[in-house]
Design an enzyme around this catalytic site. Structure first.
Site, PDB file in Angstrom:
ATOM      1  CG  ASP A 120      -1.942   1.014   1.320  1.00  0.00           C
ATOM      2  OD1 ASP A 120      -2.861   0.927   0.501  1.00  0.00           O
ATOM      3  OD2 ASP A 120      -1.866   1.922   2.184  1.00  0.00           O
ATOM      4  CD  GLU A 164      15.087 -13.671   3.745  1.00  0.00           C
ATOM      5  OE1 GLU A 164      14.152 -14.245   4.350  1.00  0.00           O
ATOM      6  OE2 GLU A 164      15.764 -12.744   4.246  1.00  0.00           O
TER       7      GLU A 164
HETATM    8  C1  NOJ Z   1      -4.489   3.104  -0.582  1.00  0.00           C
HETATM    9  C2  NOJ Z   1      -5.599   2.128  -0.387  1.00  0.00           C
HETATM   10  O1  NOJ Z   1      -5.855   1.492  -1.612  1.00  0.00           O
HETATM   11  C3  NOJ Z   1      -6.791   2.917   0.122  1.00  0.00           C
HETATM   12  O2  NOJ Z   1      -7.959   2.141   0.140  1.00  0.00           O
HETATM   13  C4  NOJ Z   1      -6.453   3.425   1.484  1.00  0.00           C
HETATM   14  O3  NOJ Z   1      -7.487   4.276   1.938  1.00  0.00           O
HETATM   15  C5  NOJ Z   1      -5.139   4.221   1.465  1.00  0.00           C
HETATM   16  N1  NOJ Z   1      -4.120   3.587   0.702  1.00  0.00           N
HETATM   17  C6  NOJ Z   1      -4.604   4.368   2.858  1.00  0.00           C
HETATM   18  O4  NOJ Z   1      -4.077   3.156   3.297  1.00  0.00           O
END
Ligand code: NOJ
Length: 547
Positions: free
Chosen positions: A211, A262
């Protein structure tokens, strides 16, 4: 059949939003056992889509201020989704069907309820004091309010700094105040993150989606971002020079990748947050893909799609492997985006078929979003009724749409609650449930679902589609997007008529001197038949041919 070591390149990934896929226990929220119960839809059965991997949006314990993207325990499973044993069952069931499992790792920030943050906020000493980004106030404003450390804004509106009374300092949060940013400059944080990665790898996970990975590091001196005059007060009001893409990221990513590497055959895909195709290309590595979302905002236009691909190719070149995404849990569903407001849903469905043919024949790894295989549209849920924090915080300064609209329950069958749950679904089922559901489309050879299945099969059987190079083809009609995929001994020609009128096209020269033969079309041409000029594509026809 054993998966190729580079399945991350040849395979098709299917994103599941676990809250909304299938509910096994009647609480109205999807869960892991629900996913296991619907694996036939995904792979390993004769009527499956035939995907190679599933990516699960976060399944960890979370207070759900941002629906799982605020993690309170990185190695646990949220009880609403099941137990660790359920997760292990899911992995085993997927692997038995040849499906890989990708988890979503949210490492830029944790939940404010994570024990690390609870400990960190208690004071400036102690083992967790430096795990988040804390700063003193640089003084008071003339109206006696505390100044913030710099001008950074939160993506969901408001300042990126919140004052913590207990600690007597500001902490940084790129997203909600309930999502404090971890301090990646602290080696102890990076070590803990590597432990998390190793834990899930040992549990059999095949890959991770990272993310917002390009926000892990912020400017060491926390310099203020340049302001875009007249652009309101939201995220878009600044040039994000200092709160993302910092040079230290490169080394930290390499360390993280080394941990994943790894174990052979594991992969990552990084979510590039608010970035360009050139930035995406710069962070990619073998086994480590990057989402660039260039295709997500395109209008329904062959020329716009062609231009986006041309630009991306210019950044990615022949070596870097792209990803292809038309929908995800943060964006309006693409079948709805491409709907023609003046026409009925059948035109939208025909466009969704063209989009599917595009997604599954482009160079790069396709990522499908659950429900797109039946051309689900947006749910009509106004911001005032939203669960989504982005929508709830929408303001004139930082206007936002409601992501709940793209996160609704999967309609498996007709009838009450669409086979999603026996209880009260957390979001409503779509209004066209009786006509648009998996069971019904599975029975209809002309449905969007049937086309997805055929496309996945054609892709699986073609090295050129899975691995080949790509070049644009000029077929003489600007409404037809056409290109050619090639590997050592085969080439595939794809022509997508974006227009609702017939289109006469020229065929490119076949690579091997032989004629073009039909591989698949949306308009009743027979696979294997020769394709000879003049070729007239039907309105909204997708044609795939091989030589
Ligand atoms: C990107 C994620 O896809 C989204 O859903 C989220 O709100 C933000 N990152 C924060 O983690």
């Amino acid at each position: 059949m054993a998966a190729a070591a580079d399945w991350w390149r040849t395979g098709v990934v299917y994103q599941i939003y676990p809250r909304s896929f299938a509910d096994s226990n009647g609480d109205g929220v999807g869960d892991l056992a629900g996913i296991v119960a619907h694996l036939d839809h995904l792979g390993g059965a004769s009527e499956s889509l035939g995907v190679d991997a599933i990516w699960l949006s976060p399944i960890y314990p979370s207070p759900d201020f941002d629906f799982g993207y605020d993690v309170a325990d990185y190695t646990g499973v949220d009880p609403r989704f099941g137990t660790l044993a359920d997760f292990e069952r899911l992995v085993a069931a997927c692997h038995a069907r040849g499906i890989k499992v990708i988890l979503d790792l949210v490492l830029n920030h944790s939940s404010h309820r994570h024990p690390w943050f609870r400990a960190s906020r208690t004071g400036r000493d102690g083992p967790f004091a430096d795990w988040y980004i804390w700063r003193d106030s640089p003084g008071q404003t003339p109206t006696a309010r505390r100044r913030r450390p710099n001008n950074w804004r939160g993506f969901f509106g408001g300042p990126a700094w919140t004052w913590d009374e207990t600690r007597g300092q500001f902490y940084l949060h790129t997203f909600l105040p309930q999502q404090p940013d971890l301090n990646w400059r602290n080696p102890a944080v990076r070590a803990a993150i590597k432990d998390v990665v190793r834990t899930w790898l040992a549990r059999g996970v095949d890959g991770f989606r990272l993310d917002v990975f390009n926000t892990f590091f912020k400017d060491a001196a926390l310099r203020s971002n340049p302001v875009r005059p007249g652009a309101g007060g939201g995220w878009g009001s600044q040039v994000h020079l200092f709160d993302r893409n910092r040079p230290e990221l490169v080394g930290a990513l390499a360390e993280l990748r080394a941990v994943v590497d790894e174990r052979p055959g594991r992969m990552t895909v990084g979510e590039l947050f608010d970035g360009t195709a050139a930035e995406a290309a710069s962070y990619a590595a073998p086994g480590h893909l990057i989402f660039d979302f260039a295709l997500l905002g395109l209008p329904w236009s062959a020329a716009a799609f062609a231009e986006a691909i041309r630009k991306r190719d210019a950044s990615f070149g022949p070596e870097v492997w792209p990803t292809n995404v038309l929908s995800n849990h943060d964006q309006p569903r693409h079948a709805g985006r491409y709907d023609d407001p003046g026409a009925d849903a059948s035109v939208g469905d025909a466009r969704a078929k063209i989009a599917a043919a595009f997604l599954l024949t482009q160079r790069g790894t396709p990522f499908l979003y659950y429900g797109e295989e039946i051309a689900l549209r947006a749910l009509a849920i106004p911001n005032s009724e939203a669960f989504d924090p982005q929508a709830r915080r929408s303001s004139a300064d930082a206007p936002a749409w409601n992501r709940d609209q793209a996160r609704g329950p999967m309609p498996w069958q007709s009838g009450r609650d669409g086979g999603f749950t026996n209880g009260q679904p957390w979001l409503p089922l779509p209004p066209d449930l009786e006509f648009r559901n998996v069971a019904r489309q599975a029975r209809d050879p002309e449905s969007v679902l049937s086309l997805y299945r055929q496309l996945l099969r054609v892709r699986r059987e073609s090295q050129a589609l899975q691995r080949g190079s790509q070049e644009a083809a000029n077929v003489g009609d600007a409404d037809v997007l056409a290109y050619r995929r090639r590997d050592a001994d085969r080439s595939v020609f794809v022509a997508l008529n974006f227009a609702s009128r017939p289109a006469a096209i020229r065929l490119p020269e076949p690579a091997r001197g032989g004629p073009w033969r039909i591989s698949l079309t949306t308009h009743r041409r027979k696979p294997g038949d020769l394709l000879a000029e003049p070729v007239i594509l039907a309105p909204l026809e997708a044609l795939i041919a091989y030589d």
